[in-house]
Scaffold this active site. Sequence first.
Site, PDB file in Angstrom:
ATOM      1  CB  THR A  23      -0.956  -0.062   1.064  1.00 39.59           C
ATOM      2  OG1 THR A  23      -2.153   0.940   0.900  1.00 39.59           O
ATOM      3  CG2 THR A  23      -0.330   0.363   2.529  1.00 39.59           C
ATOM      4  CB  CYS A  29      -4.325   5.855   5.884  1.00 39.52           C
ATOM      5  SG  CYS A  29      -5.270   6.866   4.847  1.00 39.52           S
ATOM      6  CG  HIS A  46      -4.698   2.317   3.126  1.00 39.74           C
ATOM      7  ND1 HIS A  46      -3.737   2.496   2.142  1.00 39.74           N
ATOM      8  CD2 HIS A  46      -5.037   3.151   3.259  1.00 39.74           C
ATOM      9  CE1 HIS A  46      -3.769   3.994   2.347  1.00 39.74           C
ATOM     10  NE2 HIS A  46      -4.590   4.428   2.940  1.00 39.74           N
TER      11      HIS A  46
END
Lengths: 160, 297
Positions: A23, A29, A46
């Site tokens: 990711t 995040c 994620h």
Amino acid sequence: MGTIYVGVGEFAASKTPGDVIKTMALGSCVGIVVLAPSIRAVGMLHVALPDSSINTKRVKEKPGMFADTGIPILLKEMQKLGLTGGKIIVKLAGGASIMDPNNTFNIGKRNILAVKKLLWKYRLGAVSEDLGDSISRTVSVEVDTGRVQISSPGRGTWEL
Amino acid sequence: MGTITLSETNQDVIKNILGKVTNVPMLPQVVMRLLTLIGNSDHSLHEVVKIVESDAALTARILRVSNSAAFFRGNQVHSVSKAILQLGEKMVAGIAIGSCTSDVFKSPLHGYESAEGELWDHSLRTAIASREIASKFAKGVGADLAFTAGLLHDIGKAILSEFLKGSTREMAQKCDAGSYDFLQAEIEHSGTNHAAVGEVLANHWNLPIAIVEAIQHHHSPAAAGDEFRALVYAVHLGDLVAMMGGTGTGADTLAYKIDPGYEEYFTVDKDAIPELMLLVQDEFTRTKSAVFLDEGV
Ligand SMILES: [Fe+2]
Ligand SMILES: [Fe+2]
């Protein structure tokens, strides 16, 4: 075999030899990486926001967007690969923030708290974590070795 | 943070930087006229249409975007005025800026370890976030103007980047150690920072004063002129929202300080921020796919 990219609010799990799950650019995040050695599988989620109650429509489209709806789905995904009672190893990265004296914009911290709370519900805790600070992180995990790597522009690559 | 002290040893570097700025091509007339018009709060749709229609390439581009999947509303759009109504003026300005400054925006920022296209993505996401902050929280700030200012806020990085090459690790290290923000690191390594360089470029382009102020002060909003301060705070926060969403420009992502002085101008509800971030994320994905990728910006 190949690289599986996990976008914002997405998740993936694999036990295909040679696969890498990755990711890109976690800001506030949080990336949740799970390793299941008993079935030689890895997974990643994620999460962008702590709590799904802000937008119930989006929960249906993208449950992985929120910590409270994403984590159960990631665990279910691991079960689909054959995980039954075996041990799960959890690693966390992300949750960065800007220097904000009032914490109004500190979504990173709120994400971290929500993720940990949810994991706790499943009696899971992270064995290692690289959280907070003011940097962007790219995270990858290899099926073959279970190795989790983080990289950040200007800061190179390191292992989690 | 407002004033920039230029160290003696860096005078030569600064001369080089300024030389680079003067070599950047001027913005086409049509873009200038659009930006000036949109910066002016009382203007009519008709005036925007007239400017767009004076440029055949821009007209074609705008019709194409308004008929693209992400903006299509069930009927083919053939008139510029309908297209502008559908897209919103800020998108029109964005399309115009993007199409004529793609060289500036698209090149990789080596000094920030930032890949090709990331400056444009960060700028677009900041534009969208600034617009949403303006329309949700900062009622007196024009949303279209906030969009345009957000789109251009980091333009100085395109010039400064090459002067930071080779120093990126050291700059990152200093920021991570805690006491620095990235602007200070830039000053130490080049004698200036991307906001100051952006101001010079903005003046070179003769951009409207509100946009110049937003570029110059997006990391030091308290130093902006009175009448522009609320706008500059909206861009300051928009920039932050873009970086939190993971859309930064490499090594400097999130390595800045937030100025809580915006509270004097507008209130941001803490509980509204997750929703704001979700909205910005969705709008960014939609706009990016519709406009800028297939337009080859
Ligand atoms: Fe900036
Ligand atoms: Fe920025």
